[in-house]
Scaffold this motif. Sequence first.
Motif, mmCIF file in Angstrom:
data_model
loop_
_atom_site.group_PDB
_atom_site.id
_atom_site.type_symbol
_atom_site.label_atom_id
_atom_site.label_comp_id
_atom_site.label_asym_id
_atom_site.label_seq_id
_atom_site.Cartn_x
_atom_site.Cartn_y
_atom_site.Cartn_z
ATOM 1 N N ILE A 70 0.837 -1.206 0.000
ATOM 2 C CA ILE A 70 0.000 0.000 0.000
ATOM 3 C C ILE A 70 0.869 1.252 0.000
ATOM 4 O O ILE A 70 0.553 2.251 -0.654
ATOM 5 C CB ILE A 70 -0.948 -0.014 1.214
ATOM 6 N N GLN A 71 1.988 1.189 0.722
ATOM 7 C CA GLN A 71 2.912 2.323 0.746
ATOM 8 C C GLN A 71 3.504 2.599 -0.626
ATOM 9 O O GLN A 71 3.902 3.727 -0.916
ATOM 10 C CB GLN A 71 4.051 2.044 1.740
ATOM 11 N N ALA A 72 3.581 1.577 -1.470
ATOM 12 C CA ALA A 72 4.216 1.739 -2.784
ATOM 13 C C ALA A 72 3.261 2.291 -3.836
ATOM 14 O O ALA A 72 3.709 2.640 -4.939
ATOM 15 C CB ALA A 72 4.772 0.400 -3.261
ATOM 16 N N VAL A 73 1.975 2.368 -3.536
ATOM 17 C CA VAL A 73 1.003 2.851 -4.521
ATOM 18 C C VAL A 73 1.042 4.383 -4.561
ATOM 19 O O VAL A 73 0.885 5.034 -3.523
ATOM 20 C CB VAL A 73 -0.416 2.365 -4.170
ATOM 21 N N PRO A 74 1.240 5.007 -5.732
ATOM 22 C CA PRO A 74 1.212 6.481 -5.815
ATOM 23 C C PRO A 74 -0.170 7.017 -5.446
ATOM 24 O O PRO A 74 -1.183 6.520 -5.970
ATOM 25 C CB PRO A 74 1.540 6.754 -7.296
ATOM 26 N N PRO A 75 -0.250 7.985 -4.558
ATOM 27 C CA PRO A 75 -1.569 8.476 -4.113
ATOM 28 C C PRO A 75 -2.430 9.026 -5.247
ATOM 29 O O PRO A 75 -3.654 8.914 -5.197
ATOM 30 C CB PRO A 75 -1.210 9.579 -3.102
ATOM 31 N N ILE A 76 -1.810 9.608 -6.280
ATOM 32 C CA ILE A 76 -2.604 10.228 -7.343
ATOM 33 C C ILE A 76 -3.427 9.194 -8.095
ATOM 34 O O ILE A 76 -4.486 9.504 -8.645
ATOM 35 C CB ILE A 76 -1.675 11.012 -8.303
ATOM 36 N N THR A 77 -2.972 7.941 -8.129
ATOM 37 C CA THR A 77 -3.733 6.899 -8.820
ATOM 38 C C THR A 77 -5.016 6.543 -8.085
ATOM 39 O O THR A 77 -5.915 5.920 -8.669
ATOM 40 C CB THR A 77 -2.878 5.633 -8.982
ATOM 41 N N LEU A 78 -5.103 6.912 -6.810
ATOM 42 C CA LEU A 78 -6.286 6.598 -6.009
ATOM 43 C C LEU A 78 -7.262 7.766 -5.925
ATOM 44 O O LEU A 78 -8.282 7.656 -5.241
ATOM 45 C CB LEU A 78 -5.866 6.191 -4.594
ATOM 46 N N LEU A 79 -6.958 8.856 -6.605
ATOM 47 C CA LEU A 79 -7.784 10.058 -6.476
ATOM 48 C C LEU A 79 -9.213 9.816 -6.944
ATOM 49 O O LEU A 79 -10.175 10.127 -6.227
ATOM 50 C CB LEU A 79 -7.138 11.203 -7.251
ATOM 51 N N ILE A 80 -9.376 9.277 -8.139
ATOM 52 C CA ILE A 80 -10.727 9.068 -8.682
ATOM 53 C C ILE A 80 -11.487 8.010 -7.885
ATOM 54 O O ILE A 80 -12.669 8.216 -7.551
ATOM 55 C CB ILE A 80 -10.645 8.705 -10.173
ATOM 56 N N PRO A 81 -10.883 6.851 -7.541
ATOM 57 C CA PRO A 81 -11.639 5.902 -6.695
ATOM 58 C C PRO A 81 -12.070 6.481 -5.359
ATOM 59 O O PRO A 81 -13.206 6.246 -4.914
ATOM 60 C CB PRO A 81 -10.648 4.748 -6.508
ATOM 61 N N TYR A 82 -11.195 7.245 -4.722
ATOM 62 C CA TYR A 82 -11.566 7.844 -3.440
ATOM 63 C C TYR A 82 -12.647 8.903 -3.609
ATOM 64 O O TYR A 82 -13.510 9.064 -2.737
ATOM 65 C CB TYR A 82 -10.346 8.434 -2.754
ATOM 66 N N PHE A 83 -12.607 9.612 -4.704
ATOM 67 C CA PHE A 83 -13.649 10.613 -4.954
ATOM 68 C C PHE A 83 -15.011 9.930 -5.053
ATOM 69 O O PHE A 83 -15.999 10.373 -4.444
ATOM 70 C CB PHE A 83 -13.339 11.385 -6.230
ATOM 71 N N GLY A 84 -15.079 8.825 -5.820
ATOM 72 C CA GLY A 84 -16.345 8.094 -5.926
ATOM 73 C C GLY A 84 -16.783 7.516 -4.601
ATOM 74 O O GLY A 84 -17.978 7.534 -4.261
ATOM 75 N N LEU A 85 -15.828 7.003 -3.806
ATOM 76 C CA LEU A 85 -16.171 6.425 -2.507
ATOM 77 C C LEU A 85 -16.678 7.481 -1.538
ATOM 78 O O LEU A 85 -17.660 7.260 -0.817
ATOM 79 C CB LEU A 85 -14.943 5.726 -1.928
ATOM 80 N N VAL A 86 -16.040 8.639 -1.547
ATOM 81 C CA VAL A 86 -16.447 9.712 -0.645
ATOM 82 C C VAL A 86 -17.833 10.222 -1.013
ATOM 83 O O VAL A 86 -18.673 10.493 -0.130
ATOM 84 C CB VAL A 86 -15.404 10.847 -0.683
ATOM 85 N N VAL A 87 -18.119 10.332 -2.304
ATOM 86 C CA VAL A 87 -19.459 10.763 -2.731
ATOM 87 C C VAL A 87 -20.493 9.719 -2.337
ATOM 88 O O VAL A 87 -21.589 10.047 -1.870
ATOM 89 C CB VAL A 87 -19.462 11.013 -4.254
ATOM 90 N N TRP A 88 -20.153 8.428 -2.499
ATOM 91 C CA TRP A 88 -21.090 7.361 -2.146
ATOM 92 C C TRP A 88 -21.377 7.352 -0.654
ATOM 93 O O TRP A 88 -22.508 7.072 -0.228
ATOM 94 C CB TRP A 88 -20.512 6.022 -2.587
ATOM 95 N N LEU A 89 -20.366 7.669 0.157
ATOM 96 C CA LEU A 89 -20.552 7.716 1.614
ATOM 97 C C LEU A 89 -21.171 9.030 2.084
ATOM 98 O O LEU A 89 -21.386 9.209 3.287
ATOM 99 C CB LEU A 89 -19.203 7.518 2.325
ATOM 100 N N ARG A 90 -21.446 9.933 1.147
ATOM 101 C CA ARG A 90 -22.033 11.245 1.443
ATOM 102 C C ARG A 90 -21.146 12.065 2.380
ATOM 103 O O ARG A 90 -21.634 12.757 3.283
ATOM 104 C CB ARG A 90 -23.435 11.081 2.037
ATOM 105 N N LEU A 91 -19.845 11.954 2.164
ATOM 106 C CA LEU A 91 -18.886 12.729 2.942
ATOM 107 C C LEU A 91 -18.208 13.806 2.109
ATOM 108 O O LEU A 91 -17.300 14.477 2.611
ATOM 109 C CB LEU A 91 -17.805 11.794 3.524
ATOM 110 N N TYR A 92 -18.661 13.965 0.867
ATOM 111 C CA TYR A 92 -18.021 14.960 0.012
ATOM 112 C C TYR A 92 -18.200 16.365 0.595
ATOM 113 O O TYR A 92 -19.262 16.703 1.121
ATOM 114 C CB TYR A 92 -18.617 14.910 -1.396
#
Length: 295
Positions: A132-154
């Motif tokens: 997990i430490q080796a994954v570049p954070p920018i690659t997770l931006l879009i998945p996290y955006f969708g997850l945050v919207v789904w959790l209504r935390l945007y």
Amino acid sequence: MTTATHPARDVRADRGPSASRRRRLIRVWLWIGTLVGAFYAGGPVLWMLTSSVKPNTEIFAYPPTFIPERFTLAAYAEILGNPEKVRFFLNSYTVAAGVVLLTLFAGIMAGYALSRFDFRFKGPLGAIIISIQAVPPITLLIPYFGLVVWLRLYDTLWALILTYMVATIPYAILMMTGYFNTIPKDLDEAVKIDGGGTFRTLWRFLVPIARPGIVSVGAYTFMVAWNEYLFALTLTQNRSNRTVPVGIQLLMGEHSFQWSEMMAMSVLGCLPVLILFLFFQRQFVGGMTAGAVKT
């Protein structure tokens, strides 16, 4: 015998001054390299400090002036007197404090479990944490955006806190596991003989001993949460939920840049991290080295 020893003495005598000159020359070049590196690293910081006490017009003057011709604290007064800009700092403090507390709790618990207990899939779990430490954070931006919207935390601070924890918890687990590995297990056994349980052993005895490692993890976590820009820009929308890095960018208008205010806000944004490192420098370095001994 006499004639045989004199040439050797002469050779050593010739080598002595030559080696000394080479050492002096190396030392001089090292000093020059250090000064160049210090100027390269500290020059922009010093320019930021001087620009924060200049009027905006003087920053654009040509030729540029390193020492302010007109000293003013108007930029600092504008930032500290504007409730909206003060809100940026409060948001950053809230997010950073939340990330530090939750990350330390999770890191201490998981680090203690990985250090003291043997269970199934312990090895693969450690590999997953490292990966997990080796994954570049920018690659997770879009998945996290969708997850945050789904959790209504945007557009909430909780979106930033939970997102930053994904980046900080693996580091905290690795560091705390390594630090707990340096503490002898005999201490756990002695506490259990006296009737102490697992949680009492951890929080009453091991956590105070592991304070340098905890300070190191907390300082690193605070710096990550305080300085992060990309996720703070993407996961928040209203200015009331913006943090300091995004607030600095908001000072860049369409037709004009408030450079003096940008520099002043940058100086104020650097102060918490600088103060944190100055006060806990010894624990920070000690925790980093001790936590890296056994992982």
